[in-house]
Design a protein around this motif. Structure first.
Motif, PDB file in Angstrom:
ATOM      1  N   THR A   2       0.862  -1.176   0.000  1.00 39.01           N
ATOM      2  CA  THR A   2       0.000   0.000   0.000  1.00 39.01           C
ATOM      3  C   THR A   2       0.904   1.234   0.000  1.00 39.01           C
ATOM      4  N   GLY A   3       0.272   2.413   0.119  1.00 38.49           N
ATOM      5  CA  GLY A   3       1.059   3.617   0.305  1.00 38.49           C
ATOM      6  C   GLY A   3       1.500   3.756   1.750  1.00 38.49           C
ATOM      7  N   PRO A   4       2.429   4.678   2.026  1.00 38.40           N
ATOM      8  CA  PRO A   4       2.897   4.905   3.393  1.00 38.40           C
ATOM      9  C   PRO A   4       1.765   5.364   4.316  1.00 38.40           C
ATOM     10  N   VAL A   5       2.006   5.204   5.596  1.00 38.40           N
ATOM     11  CA  VAL A   5       1.063   5.677   6.614  1.00 38.40           C
ATOM     12  C   VAL A   5       1.345   7.155   6.875  1.00 38.40           C
ATOM     13  N   ASN A  54       8.068   2.258   6.570  1.00 42.69           N
ATOM     14  CA  ASN A  54       6.777   2.921   6.352  1.00 42.69           C
ATOM     15  C   ASN A  54       6.208   2.683   4.956  1.00 42.69           C
ATOM     16  N   LEU A  55       6.393   1.461   4.467  1.00 43.74           N
ATOM     17  CA  LEU A  55       5.709   1.071   3.233  1.00 43.74           C
ATOM     18  C   LEU A  55       5.086  -0.303   3.479  1.00 43.74           C
ATOM     19  N   PRO A  56       3.897  -0.337   4.084  1.00 43.11           N
ATOM     20  CA  PRO A  56       3.282  -1.597   4.506  1.00 43.11           C
ATOM     21  C   PRO A  56       3.217  -2.631   3.386  1.00 43.11           C
ATOM     22  N   ASP A  57       3.653  -3.837   3.709  1.00 47.89           N
ATOM     23  CA  ASP A  57       3.797  -4.912   2.743  1.00 47.89           C
ATOM     24  C   ASP A  57       2.538  -5.779   2.743  1.00 47.89           C
ATOM     25  N   ILE A  58       1.907  -5.925   1.575  1.00 47.83           N
ATOM     26  CA  ILE A  58       0.712  -6.774   1.468  1.00 47.83           C
ATOM     27  C   ILE A  58       1.087  -8.226   1.753  1.00 47.83           C
ATOM     28  N   ARG A  59       0.270  -8.898   2.540  1.00 46.95           N
ATOM     29  CA  ARG A  59       0.509 -10.320   2.848  1.00 46.95           C
ATOM     30  C   ARG A  59       0.070 -11.177   1.656  1.00 46.95           C
ATOM     31  N   THR A  60       0.879 -11.106   0.608  1.00 46.64           N
ATOM     32  CA  THR A  60       0.522 -11.794  -0.638  1.00 46.64           C
ATOM     33  C   THR A  60       0.572 -13.311  -0.500  1.00 46.64           C
TER      34      THR A  60
END
Length: 558
Positions: free
Chosen positions: A168-171, A205-211
């Motif tokens: 996603t985008g950063p928080v 601060n670049l949340p990683d999708i749990r792919t």
């Protein structure tokens, strides 16, 4: 009696020769009548930052109160989809021989700004997603995208969007983190193994999708709230229900995102996706994504017969950072090797090696190397070659001192060419006062194209090579063969079904009269045209003579 027999033999011989000549003429006419196919392996693709190319609609320049003062070239600058369409209509891309446009992501970006250590930044580049299901108003509207695809397709130009599944985008203060079952934020990648490249965040601060997850997850509450405020919650949920019912996929994070991304295929008829940060996501994710993209593209064609360009498949090109053609189909993580071509995922991968090969090799060594690889280990697949890009801090010609050589190496090499916006106009890549990759992302230099004599000369060279490439699949997708080393001439040959394409090219030639041996390529008495100078000549004794003021020759059958 003997005279009569002799006369009969002569008449029969002449009749056979006439028929043979007629057959050859008919064959040539048939060959010429066959429409030139579009071939992704030899396409001339233009890569642009949507926000930095052309401002077609100034009233959408600011949205969501993105009003904080960013670092230099780290905020929105006004470029939009409308601006791209404007240049399509003006013929800018057609004049440049571009037959595919890759745009940075156009989905809605985070509303806030963040500082990664290079100054306050907004998501002008498109890689900081807030909502995959909506076009960011800074970039435009659905109507704008429909118009772009329609106008581009009318001119034989394909549209390639950019797919981000990894993060996603950063928080920010305006953009809360997605739920824990959607993203991980606790481990940053160290890039020293397969696991430490995939199951982690690219940067802080670049949340990683749990792919990797196959667990059913609910929609993020912030997305539910947003959709309800926009009055489209029920419709979005209805479409998601239909998607999961059709596919049988679990309601896992990656499949939500695939649904949202493939909607742009089904609704707008885009022709391809460039997949972002491929090696940071499990390889099977891209196999699954390809299946959904192919399905969506087939559905679009089935439901829009009047908008189908040809029978090409959906184009998927992957960004596997540091992949190079020298490794063939394999990318090596150190502790694990992965083939992103097979099982079927990508048609092509971005080639990070090309700029280094271009620096180290002369024309012949470069062209032969790529012809051998693409007609050998990578046969049936492709490579996307580039010499400058949006995040590569070591471009081939950072100071723009070699724009003509840059064009020759990029546009005449086997493989798909990626023209990074402004390469054709020597847009500066060194901008004083910028931090990091911002220096590569200045606004397109339209003023120079209009007013600067040197820029116009550079652009003309790129246009001539680009249009020749677009008209002849042999240039990018054909087999390379040198004719003479000094002066340097070579030919390219390509065949697909009944379509045959042959061209002869010369580089670094003497200005003035040129005697060119084309006996290996073209038959006697055929008229050839030099697409660079516009002059024509007829083959006599296997040669043609041209008198031009240029050091380049681009020969085609007239």
């Amino acid at each position: 009696m003997k005279k009569l027999i002799l006369l009969t033999i002569i008449l029969i011989t002449l009749s056979c020769k006439n028929k043979d000549t007629e057959n050859k003429i008919a064959a040539v006419e048939t060959e010429q009548a066959i429409e030139t196919p579009f071939v992704w392996e030899g396409a001339n693709l233009y890569f642009l930052l949507t926000d930095r190319f052309n401002n077609g609609k100034s009233e959408n320049d600011t949205n969501f109160d993105r009003s904080k003062q960013p670092g230099k070239l780290r905020g929105f600058q006004g470029g939009d989809i409308k601006g791209i369409t404007q240049k399509v209509k003006e013929g800018y891309f057609s004049d440049l021989g571009i037959n595919a446009i890759w745009m940075t992501p156009i989905v809605e970006q985070i509303h806030g700004a963040t500082d990664e250590g290079t100054g306050l930044s907004y998501g002008f580049h498109g890689y900081w997603t807030k909502d995959w299901s909506k076009i960011d108003p800074n970039f435009g509207t659905k109507e704008d995208l429909h118009e772009l695809v329609k106008e581009a397709h009318a001119r034989g130009i394909r549209i390639v969007l950019d797919a981000v599944i990894n993060h996603t985008g950063p928080v920010t203060d305006k953009d809360p983190v997605w739920p824990e079952e959607w993203v991980r934020t606790d481990q940053q990648c160290s890039y020293d193994s397969y696991a430490n490249t995939i199951s982690c965040t690219l940067v802080a601060n670049l949340p990683d999708i749990r792919t990797e997850s196959n667990d059913d997850v609910a929609l993020p509450p912030q997305l539910v709230e947003k959709w309800k405020a926009e009055g489209r919650y029920e419709q979005e949920v209805k479409e998601l229900d239909a998607f999961f019912e059709r596919t049988g996929h679990p309601r896992a994070p990656r499949f939500y995102i695939m649904k949202w991304l493939t909607d742009y295929i089904t609704e707008f008829g885009v022709d391809g996706y460039r997949a972002d940060t491929v090696k940071h996501t499990e390889e099977y994710v891209w196999e699954e994504f390809k299946v959904e993209c192919d399905y969506a593209f087939t559905e679009f064609k089935k439901n829009n017969l009047d908008k189908v360009l040809d029978d090409n498949n959906f184009y998927l090109v992957g960004e596997v950072y540091n992949y190079g053609v020298s490794s063939g189909q394999i990318y090596d993580f150190g502790d694990r090797q992965v083939n992103y071509f097979n099982p079927p995922s990508f048609h092509s991968l971005i080639n990070f090696e090309f700029k280094w090969n271009s620096k180290e090799m002369d024309y012949e060594a470069l062209y032969k190397r790529y012809s051998d690889i693409l007609n050998g280990e990578l046969r049936g697949f492709g490579t996307l070659n580039y010499l400058s890009s949006h995040d590569d801090g070591s471009p081939f010609d950072a100071e723009r001192k070699k724009p003509f050589v840059t064009a020759n190496k990029l546009l005449l090499s086997p493989g798909t060419s990626q023209v990074y916006y402004g390469g054709e106009s020597a847009r500066p890549l060194i901008i004083e006062g910028t931090e990091g990759d911002a220096t590569l992302r200045s606004f397109m230099n339209w003023d120079a194209i209009k007013n600067d004599a040197r820029t116009k000369t550079i652009l003309t060279h790129w246009q001539k090579l680009g249009k020749f490439r677009a008209n002849h699949p042999a240039v990018g997708a054909g087999v390379h063969q040198m004719i003479t080393e000094t002066p340097y001439y070579f030919y390219r040959s390509y065949q697909k079904g009944n379509f045959k394409d042959l061209v002869v090219i010369g580089l670094e030639l003497e200005k003035g009269e040129k005697v060119i041996d084309v006996s290996k390529v073209f038959e006697e008495r055929v008229m050839l045209r030099d697409a660079y100078s516009g002059k024509t000549a007829t083959v006599e004794n296997g040669k043609i003579t041209l008198d031009t003021e240029f050091e380049v020759v681009l020969l085609e059958r007239k």
